[in-house]
Structures are given as C-alpha cells and as structure tokens.
Design an enzyme around this catalytic site. Sequence first.
Site, PDB file in Angstrom:
ATOM      1  N   HIS A  65      -0.749 -46.532  43.010  1.00 36.33           N
ATOM      2  CA  HIS A  65      -1.135 -45.297  43.448  1.00 36.33           C
ATOM      3  C   HIS A  65      -1.232 -45.071  44.608  1.00 36.33           C
ATOM      4  CE1 HIS A  65      -4.751 -44.935  41.310  1.00 36.33           C
ATOM      5  NE2 HIS A  65      -4.913 -44.076  42.623  1.00 36.33           N
ATOM      6  N   ASP A 110      -0.803 -50.333  37.350  1.00 45.93           N
ATOM      7  CA  ASP A 110      -0.758 -50.216  38.763  1.00 45.93           C
ATOM      8  C   ASP A 110      -1.625 -50.987  40.462  1.00 45.93           C
ATOM      9  OD1 ASP A 110      -2.237 -47.951  40.619  1.00 45.93           O
ATOM     10  OD2 ASP A 110      -3.243 -47.209  39.457  1.00 45.93           O
ATOM     11  N   SER A 206      -9.558 -45.127  43.973  1.00 43.72           N
ATOM     12  CA  SER A 206      -9.330 -45.597  43.993  1.00 43.72           C
ATOM     13  C   SER A 206      -9.211 -46.586  44.577  1.00 43.72           C
ATOM     14  CB  SER A 206      -8.012 -44.399  43.814  1.00 43.72           C
ATOM     15  OG  SER A 206      -8.185 -43.811  42.936  1.00 43.72           O
TER      16      SER A 206
END
EC number: 3.4.21.-
Length: 260
Positions: A65, A110, A206
């Site tokens: 992402h 992911d 992230s």
Amino acid sequence: MVLIRVLANLLILQLSYAQKSSELVIGGDECNINEHRFLVALYDPDRFLCSGILLNEEWVLTAAHCDRRNIRIKLGMHSKTVPNEDEQTRVPKEKFFCLSSKNYTLWDKDIMLIRLDSPVSNSEHIAPLSLPSSPPSVGSVCRIMGWGRISPSKETYPDVPHCANINLLDYEVCLAAYPEFGLPATSKTLCAGILEGGKDTCVGDSGGPLICNGQFQGILSWGNDVCGYILQPALYTRVFDHLDWIQSIIAGNTDVTCPP
C-alpha cells in the site's frame, strides 16, 4: 509507527482507521543512530510516505500500500533535516507485488519488493537486514521503529525515527479487536502491540519492520486510527510465510507465485 491500509480497502479504511504509511511510533524514544542501518525512508517524491527494509545492495522490502508512481528512497537517513554524510538516494528500477493487480487485503499480500536503480554500498549508516531463519513465537518481544506520528491523535511527526518494544500476540486478539472487518480465522499477518495500550506504530510507520527476538518477522500494514489504544494492536505482513517468493524474485525468478 505508521498505520497504513490495504489499497483495495482504502476508501472504507480512511473513514475510521489510519493507514500506517505516515504514522510514528507511539510511546517510544529516539532510535540510536546505529540501530537502524537497514531502515529506509520512502518519499512521494518529496513528501515522507513510508518506511522500508534494505535486504541487500539493491533490494528493499516494504508494504504494497506504500506504492506510488514517483517514489524516492533514502538510505542511511536518521534526521529528515540534517543529512548523514553517507546518506544515499535511489529510485525503483522494478517493483514486484504478490498479485499483479495489487489487490491485497487487510489480511493478505500487503507486501512489495523494490529493485533499486543502482546498488548501494554498506557504510556507517547503511547495512542490510537478514530475512528470518525461523517463524516467530507468540509472546516474543518485538522492536518497532519509524518516522511515523508520535502522538496518538495529533499530527505530530518527529525529525528522527522513534523505537519501542511491543509484544507478539495471538492472532485471535486482532480478530476480536476488529470484528467489523471480517478478518479470516487464519492469516499471513502477525498481530502485535501492548494490550494495555501506550506503545504502537502509527501513521507514517507503514512498511517498517517488526523485529522479534532479533529476527525480521513483520512489515507494518495497518492498525487503529487512534494509535496505542487499549486492546487495539496492529497487523503486520508475516515475512516468514513469503520467504520463497522474496528469495525467488531476488534470484531472478519473477514468475514465482505468492503463497496461497
């Protein structure tokens, strides 16, 4: 650290949860400058976006992402404003995803491998992190780090990465924490945090690492919008389950398929 959501669920997630692509470590302290030689910073192209992990001289691992069209990758960075003498910048030469469509979900795939446009050299502040040799164990103490948000609810970001220790929890804890997302009974993600709250990754973290008992076991994927909240741990892509995929691509077998 950064709480980032899966692309396929971005619209829904942004309503109530924050993607960890831009969050900081909550409840941590400034990382020792020599502790994170493998930690890279992803920019889009001049705005800080995510973290990643240097695997060798030309490969970086991060969250899917975190993908953007014009990514720049800074290696050897500690302070965002005062560069290290050995700091280097690269751009992606190639990007690889578990699914060509990048249809990852909250609980699966992911993960993104980036091949750099030119190799980097090890230096005082740059060195790779090894892939895990064994799977993680529930109860392990895990290290988190990143330039993500350092306030649970305010837009407060640090100039330097922050580090903290959290615990690897049973996946069922995350099942109970996020019933609205219908997470599957089993998953290739790890659940980690402090049940009492107070320490967590956050927006901007992230793609950063979860290092358990000294081994690189997870990539920060997503978590609660209010970072460090009680009984609201974060979820990390399980690196050990993707070893064959990672190693095959690095070896040149780009037709390899992801684990089911």
